[in-house]
Structure formats: structure tokens, C-alpha cells
Design an enzyme around this catalytic site. Sequence first.
Site, PDB file in Angstrom:
ATOM      1  N   ASP A 209      -4.835  -1.433  -3.470  1.00 30.12           N
ATOM      2  CA  ASP A 209      -4.568  -1.711  -2.050  1.00 30.12           C
ATOM      3  C   ASP A 209      -5.865  -1.595  -1.266  1.00 30.12           C
ATOM      4  OD1 ASP A 209      -4.781   1.214  -0.862  1.00 30.12           O
ATOM      5  OD2 ASP A 209      -3.588   1.353  -2.695  1.00 30.12           O
ATOM      6  N   ASP A 211      -6.156   0.479   1.336  1.00 33.95           N
ATOM      7  CA  ASP A 211      -5.935   1.656   2.158  1.00 33.95           C
ATOM      8  C   ASP A 211      -5.311   1.167   3.476  1.00 33.95           C
ATOM      9  OD1 ASP A 211      -6.140   4.518   1.974  1.00 33.95           O
ATOM     10  OD2 ASP A 211      -7.649   4.455   3.557  1.00 33.95           O
TER      11      ASP A 211
END
Length: 285
Positions: A209, A211
Site C-alpha cells: 500500500d 500508507d
Amino acid sequence: MTIGVIGGSGLYEALPLENTRKAAVSTPYGEPSEAITIGELGGRDVAFLPRHGADHRHPPSDAPYRANLYALKSVGVDRVIATNAVGSLREDLPPRTLVVPDQLFDRTKHRSPTFFGDGMVVHMGFAEPYCPALASHLAESARKATDGDTGVEEDGTYVCIEGPQFSTKAESEFYRSQGWDIIGMTAIPEAKLAREAELSYATIAGVTDYDVWKEDSEVSLEEVLENAAANEDAINAVVERAVRTMPDDFESEAWTALEGTINTPPEAIPEATRERVELLAGDYL
């Protein structure tokens, strides 16, 4: 030599280990997250341990890091390949990229970072938290195992947060402003303990991802699990290649890391402490 591997249950299921057996190891630091699976791969002895347990029951803050590293040391491991799921702090490190970091920044708060204490003071050097020799071998294995199909980044700083919650936007922006590269929850204290145990240690991290710093990016468990599953095949291939191609003449400075670091005279160390650390520091006491 025995190569330790710390990762998820998916990694163990994918590694084509032969002649496997289970080793249930008790340690002075409690029980490991799971029994160690010991087998052979490409003529190498391999000891596999799932960091969070086979059913992922240990959260990052409470995983039995000390017991895990002690148990691996006790079955003859001298080098450890770890795997991690991480968030990216850089636009050019998208999800499903692999990273072999060379630096760490510790933002944890509640974890036991040492095997020692209790009347025994040890000041361990940690300027290079990952073994350069093993990290280099792991990065080369990643490039060759993925054959350009997966992005591979060598070097970079892994900032380890306490968790289990993900970052706030303010925290994420701060980490980016420091020039750090990836963020996760499990590298600390594992890397510190590996050094204290004189184990060569490096990690292959899979980006799951962005974040929460990136616009329209809100980290969710669903996203993390989906991208972690997508990274799994690439990470498995990297670990398998790294094991199969491990140089016979591999050497690591980590294997003598305790030399000159014990600040307490041996005769002043309590007997109970000496017994507890015999496996780790007996040669120096």
C-alpha cells in the site's frame, strides 16, 4: 550451515522442502510463535518459523521475537532471511514492488529489544542493521528470480512503527519528510535480536500500500491482504532462489558481533543470567 526463514504460512507452503520434521523448542524467553519446520532445499538445511504463528495469532507488538530468534539459534541457524509486508512512502515504490532495505528507524514503544539485562550490560553496535553480505545476496536473488516482471529496489530505510493501528496522516507525512522509504511493524526488535544472537539477518519486503500520505489512499486491511497475496509468489521465488544459490563461502561480520560488547565483568554477572544467555554469549563468558 542452516538457513533460517521467518515469514508467513504461505511462504512455508510454497517452499519445496524435503525430509521435513517439526522441532518444538522451549526457550528461556518463552515459547516461539510455532514449532520450527526443518527440512532440506537444494542441498541446504532450512529452518522455517512463521513470525505470527500458523494462524496469525500474534500481533506485531506481542510476537515472541526473543523466543523465535533464540529457537532458531538453538537448532543451528547462522543466517536468517526474513519477509515483511510494508507500506510505501515513495511515489515510485508502488504496491507489489519488492524492497531489500539496508537501514532501519525504530518508532516502537513496548517491545523487549534485547536478550540481555538482569545484571549483564551489553552495548551492541547496530550502525548497519541488516547484514550487508546477506542483503546483497537477497537483492541479487530478487532480480534474477523475478526476471524483470516485478520491481526490485535495493537499499532504503524501513521505519518500524508500533501498530497494530496504521499511521495517521501527520505521522505518514513526517516519515516521508525524513526521506524514509517503507513502513512496517515487524522489523524491530527482530533485527536487533538477530544481531545480539550473532545471526546474519536481512529481509525481503513486499509493498502492499501507499500508507496514508497519498491522496485517495486510505490503508485498509483488505487492500493490504490483497496485495500481500499478490506479492507472495514473487517473494517465495526470491527466498527459494536465495537458499539454493547461497554461496558455500558465505561470511558475515554478524557472526562475531558480541565480541567486545559485554560491559559487565563475567564474574559480576548473576549465575541465573549466565545460564539464560549461555547459548548466545557463552563463548565470551
